[in-house]
Each structure stands twice: as C-alpha cells, then as structure tokens.
Motif scaffolding. Structure first.
Motif, PDB file in Angstrom:
ATOM      1  N   LEU A 101      30.441  54.918  -2.081  1.00  0.00           N
ATOM      2  CA  LEU A 101      31.267  53.855  -1.519  1.00  0.00           C
ATOM      3  C   LEU A 101      31.198  53.870   0.005  1.00  0.00           C
ATOM      4  O   LEU A 101      31.039  52.828   0.646  1.00  0.00           O
ATOM      5  N   CYS A 102      31.322  55.059   0.592  1.00  0.00           N
ATOM      6  CA  CYS A 102      31.225  55.166   2.049  1.00  0.00           C
ATOM      7  C   CYS A 102      29.856  54.709   2.539  1.00  0.00           C
ATOM      8  O   CYS A 102      29.741  54.038   3.572  1.00  0.00           O
ATOM      9  N   GLN A 122      30.577  48.076   7.900  1.00  0.00           N
ATOM     10  CA  GLN A 122      31.802  47.309   7.661  1.00  0.00           C
ATOM     11  C   GLN A 122      32.999  48.122   8.150  1.00  0.00           C
ATOM     12  O   GLN A 122      32.995  49.357   8.089  1.00  0.00           O
ATOM     13  N   ASN A 123      34.034  47.454   8.581  1.00  0.00           N
ATOM     14  CA  ASN A 123      35.212  48.134   9.112  1.00  0.00           C
ATOM     15  C   ASN A 123      36.340  48.219   8.087  1.00  0.00           C
ATOM     16  O   ASN A 123      37.516  48.174   8.440  1.00  0.00           O
ATOM     17  N   TYR A 124      35.967  48.315   6.830  1.00  0.00           N
ATOM     18  CA  TYR A 124      36.943  48.490   5.756  1.00  0.00           C
ATOM     19  C   TYR A 124      36.232  49.032   4.536  1.00  0.00           C
ATOM     20  O   TYR A 124      34.988  48.978   4.432  1.00  0.00           O
ATOM     21  N   GLU A 140      39.411  50.253   8.590  1.00  0.00           N
ATOM     22  CA  GLU A 140      38.946  51.228   9.569  1.00  0.00           C
ATOM     23  C   GLU A 140      39.898  51.234  10.764  1.00  0.00           C
ATOM     24  O   GLU A 140      40.613  50.258  11.013  1.00  0.00           O
ATOM     25  N   GLU A 141      39.894  52.326  11.487  1.00  0.00           N
ATOM     26  CA  GLU A 141      40.865  52.511  12.574  1.00  0.00           C
ATOM     27  C   GLU A 141      40.863  51.364  13.569  1.00  0.00           C
ATOM     28  O   GLU A 141      41.914  50.943  14.049  1.00  0.00           O
ATOM     29  N   HIS A 142      39.700  50.840  13.901  1.00  0.00           N
ATOM     30  CA  HIS A 142      39.604  49.779  14.913  1.00  0.00           C
ATOM     31  C   HIS A 142      39.266  48.430  14.277  1.00  0.00           C
ATOM     32  O   HIS A 142      38.631  47.580  14.919  1.00  0.00           O
ATOM     33  N   ALA A 143      39.692  48.220  13.043  1.00  0.00           N
ATOM     34  CA  ALA A 143      39.416  46.953  12.369  1.00  0.00           C
ATOM     35  C   ALA A 143      40.112  45.801  13.089  1.00  0.00           C
ATOM     36  O   ALA A 143      41.244  45.933  13.567  1.00  0.00           O
ATOM     37  N   LEU A 175      37.350  39.066   6.328  1.00  0.00           N
ATOM     38  CA  LEU A 175      36.125  39.334   5.583  1.00  0.00           C
ATOM     39  C   LEU A 175      36.421  40.098   4.294  1.00  0.00           C
ATOM     40  O   LEU A 175      35.781  39.859   3.262  1.00  0.00           O
ATOM     41  N   ALA A 176      37.395  41.019   4.347  1.00  0.00           N
ATOM     42  CA  ALA A 176      37.788  41.736   3.135  1.00  0.00           C
ATOM     43  C   ALA A 176      38.373  40.777   2.107  1.00  0.00           C
ATOM     44  O   ALA A 176      38.093  40.875   0.905  1.00  0.00           O
ATOM     45  N   VAL A 177      39.183  39.818   2.572  1.00  0.00           N
ATOM     46  CA  VAL A 177      39.732  38.806   1.658  1.00  0.00           C
ATOM     47  C   VAL A 177      38.615  37.962   1.072  1.00  0.00           C
ATOM     48  O   VAL A 177      38.619  37.641  -0.125  1.00  0.00           O
TER      49      VAL A 177
END
Length: 485
Positions: free
Chosen positions: A382-383, A389-391, A405-408, A415-417
C-alpha cells in the motif's frame, strides 16, 4: 518522543517504555507533533536478523504519536500490524482534567488557530458577561415589583417563582455552553444543516413550554426541559448564522452586514409580535384556549418551511464533504461539473455528510486504517502504491478509509474523494490490489483535470471544510543496511 530515546526503547534500554517484539537493528526516524495534532511516521527500513541461513528480510515500521504517547508497529509475514513498543507519558488526573477543560473552552488548535489577543479578551469578557447577567436579573426583579407582584398577598410565592424562573434560564444557559464546548468545530463544514438542526431543537423547546398550559403541576419540569432545548438550539443557531453572515460580507464588511441584519430582524420581530397579539385575541374570542396548540402547530410548520427555503438559496463556493462527493461523482461519470449555484441547489441540506456517496471516513488510528488491508494488499504494498500521493486510501465494503500525509493540501483531500468516487462508480466492493492500483492510476491521470474544472466552475479549491480528523502520516525513504556477518 526523541529519536535517541526511541532507539534506546527499541534496544531494550529504556525503562519507561515497553518492548513487545524482537530486537530490531536500524534507525528510527524522529516522531514529532505539529499544529495538526497526531502524526504518523511511516518508515520503510531493513530489519537484519541472524537466521541460520544468514538471510535478511524487510520490515515496515509505523509509528503513531499522540502528544507524548507513541506506539510503534511492525508487520508479520501475513501483513498484519504487530504492536512492538508503547510509551506512555506520566499524566496525572489533574492534568487530564485541565486538558479536557482546555479543549472545552478554547478553539480547536489553540493557540495557532486564533489571534494572540483572543485569550486576554475572553479573560476580561467573562466577568463582563457575569455582571451583565446579574444586572439583567436584578432589573427583572424590579420590574416584577413595579407591577405589584412583590406587594401582593402572594408576594413570597411570587418571589419563589421568580427564582425558579431565573433557575430555568440558568439551565438553558448551561445547554448553550455544552453545545459550544462539544460541537464548536462542526459548524464550519455545514452551517445550513446545523441551522435546520437548531430549528428542530427550538421547535421541541417551544412545544414543551406550550405543554405547561395543559399540565401546570409539571411547570418546572416542562419549562426547564423546554428552555434547555431552546438554549441548545440557540447555541447552534448563533455560530451557524455567523458563518452565513461572513459569507455575505464579500467586501470584508462583516460589521455592516451584521448591523443591517439587526434591522431586518427587528422589523420582522415587530410584525410578528403584532400578528401574535391578533391571533391571541382571536383565540380568546372563541372561548377555547386550547386552540392555541393547533394555531401554533400550523405556524411552526410554516416557519420551518420558510427557514428551509431561506437556507436553500445560499450559494457557498467552499467545498464541504457533501459537495465534494457530488462534484467527484459527476466527474467520474463523465458529466459536466455543476457550478456553485447548481451544486448548492443539488446538495441535500438535511443529509448528514456520512450518508453521502462515496462513503468517506478518515481514520482515527493506524489499527483503524489498516484493520482490513491485509485481505486486499499488504501495508508494505500500500505504501509503495501511493508513492507520490499525499494520502493513503483503502476500500472495503464500498467504504473508504483515508489517512492524510503530514503536508497534504486541500487539493489532496479532493483527489482522495475523487478516487473513492471512481471506485464507487465502478461498483468495487472490496478492492483488490489490482483494482486499487487502477484507481490510483486514474486519479493520477484525471485528477489534475478535475481540480482545473473545479476552479473553472467557481469553486474555491483552497477552501475545503471537510473534517479530516487529527491523524497524519509521514513517509520516509527505505534504508538498506548491510547484512550482519
């Protein structure tokens, strides 16, 4: 937790920590807390064990920190999370109470989320509120005395009733305080829905107060409960409407907008009071005082409908969860994205965000995030899949879990949605590794165009009011260590 102390804990030399697994060689990245709260440090490293065959194997370390507390996980051969080390701070009960009190009375993220003068203002404003309410109560007592209540034969009973009345108001004030303390951070996302929720509380409160006329012996109980419900409604109304007022102030003229709102409201109040006097006289002329209940019910239905219509015309250009889901669904299905006006019209005001499709949940912990991951793809895989990607996003039972992600950025949330909407549109139940990779490839290819279309439609892509929780993660590069001879 300091990196050196964490490394000592891993090697077994830190007495304040508990180590649950085998000894691990390698370095542990620093885990820190930022302004967003909890951060997860996803660290891909190499574990060197001395096996009889002298072979090395890879291990993934995931560190979850919550303030001074931290948990370090690794994976077994099946890809399941194993708690390896846990460190807890020595928090006394008093400190826990102070922490809870701070969260109750101060805005979320204090002091980073408010101006420096916020707390000094409140420290002076609170005693000002106290003396103000004391003055109001004393003035009310004087008014009662002026109309002869205190001078009547039943003056003592009237004074007792006045005290009960003030107590009733106190119960209502407590209700407003509870709403503000526990729900303070939810109004920004969906003020229209919370304004209608407030309307429901206000209606229940009024109904209970009207019921006192039919059950005078239960006056204190009914009036107290009614006032508590109305106070809770007012506690939701005020912050919701302030957001709406701020929305109206396109020229940063919040004071002028608020002042003119007073003119509108007072004018309506005067007309409403005059109309209520006419209705009361008409009910009195019928000789059936119980008719007030039916008249009130009809009036309240009309009031709720008018309130809904007034909220329906609002056009917010920021993106909450329901609007994000609506826009993402349109994008993945190949339809033209609705603009601000149509998007607000199509949004269901009364629906809870959790009911929107795609179903989106932000993980509250590592275990929550990865509870079902091993069945579709390992955490290591998964990683690797989400590199760039920032999630991280998983999809099980047509529901997704997300960790940012910390700086998302707000764009990363959108984009995740979009990725979740793509999986939902394809009818995926439990995403396999191949299906998840296909969704990631799709969002990388079509996501930038989606963001561009949002901007063209007038949406404020940088203003996303989705509640994403406090959990964050940070990825580190893989570190390969030479095998131990």
């Amino acid at each position: 937790m300091d990196a050196d102390k964490l490394l000592q804990a891993v090697s077994g030399s830190a007495p304040q920590s508990r180590w649950h697994g085998n000894r691990i060689s390698g370095s542990i990245r620093r885990a820190r807390s930022g302004r967003h709260g909890v951060h997860l440090h996803c660290c891909l490293q190499t574990e060197e064990k001395r096996h009889h065959d002298s072979k090395s194997c890879k291990a993934t370390f995931l560190t979850e920190t919550r303030g001074r507390d931290s948990k370090t996980y690794t994976l077994d051969s099946q890809g399941h999370l194993l708690l390896q080390q846990e460190s807890r701070s020595d928090t006394r009960g008093g400190n826990s109470v102070l922490t809870g009190l701070k969260g109750f009375i101060l805005p979320k993220g204090y002091p980073d989320t408010v101006t420096p003068d916020y707390l000094p203002f409140q420290l002076w404003a609170v005693p000002a509120h106290i003396t103000g309410w004391m003055g109001t109560s004393l003035a009310t007592s004087s008014l009662l005395k002026a109309v002869g209540v205190a001078n009547s034969a039943e003056g003592a009973a009237a004074a007792s009733a006045a005290i009960k009345w003030i107590t009733k108001d106190g119960i209502g004030a407590a209700g407003r305080s509870l709403v503000g303390g526990r729900l303070g951070d939810v109004f920004d996302e969906d003020p229209r829905r919370w304004r209608m929720v407030a309307e429901a509380f206000l209606t229940v409160g009024l109904a209970l107060e009207i019921a006192t006329a039919f059950s005078p012996t239960n006056f204190v109980l009914l009036a107290g409960a009614g006032n508590l419900s109305r106070a809770a409604g007012r506690g939701m109304t005020n912050p919701s409407f302030r957001i709406i007022q701020t929305h109206f102030a396109a020229a940063n003229n919040i004071g002028d907008v608020a002042a003119k709102e007073e003119v509108w409201e007072v004018t309506a109040q005067l007309v409403g009071l005059a109309g209520s006097v006419g209705l009361l006289k008409a009910i009195e002329a019928t000789g059936k005082p119980e008719n007030v209940l039916y008249v009130w019910a009809v009036n309240q239905i009309a009031h709720a409908w008018l309130r809904y219509k007034s909220l329906a015309v609002l056009q917010f250009d920021n993106i909450n969860q329901k609007r994000a889901c609506l826009l993402a669904r349109a994008s993945v299905s190949g339809q033209a994205l609705p603009g601000v006006q149509r998007g607000n019209k199509e949004e269901s005001i009364l629906a809870w965000p959790s009911l929107a499709r795609p179903s989106l949940t932000f993980a509250t912990s590592l275990e929550d995030m990865f509870s079902a991951t091993a069945s579709s793809s390992g955490i290591q895989d998964l990683c690797d899949m989400y590199t760039g990607q920032n999630y991280l996003l998983t999809w099980q039972s047509r529901r997704c879990r997300v960790i940012l992600e910390e700086h998302a950025s707000p764009e990363d949330i959108l984009l995740a949605v979009w990725q979740a909407a793509w999986l939902d549109h394809k009818g995926v139940g439990d995403a396999t590794k191949r299906e998840l990779q296909a969704s990631i490839d799709a969002v990388r290819k079509q996501g930038p165009a989606f963001i561009h279309e949002l901007r063209r439609g007038g949406w404020q892509v940088g203003s996303v009011t989705i509640r994403t929780g406090q959990v964050r993660f940070k990825r580190h590069d893989e570190v390969d260590l030479a095998p131990i001879a």
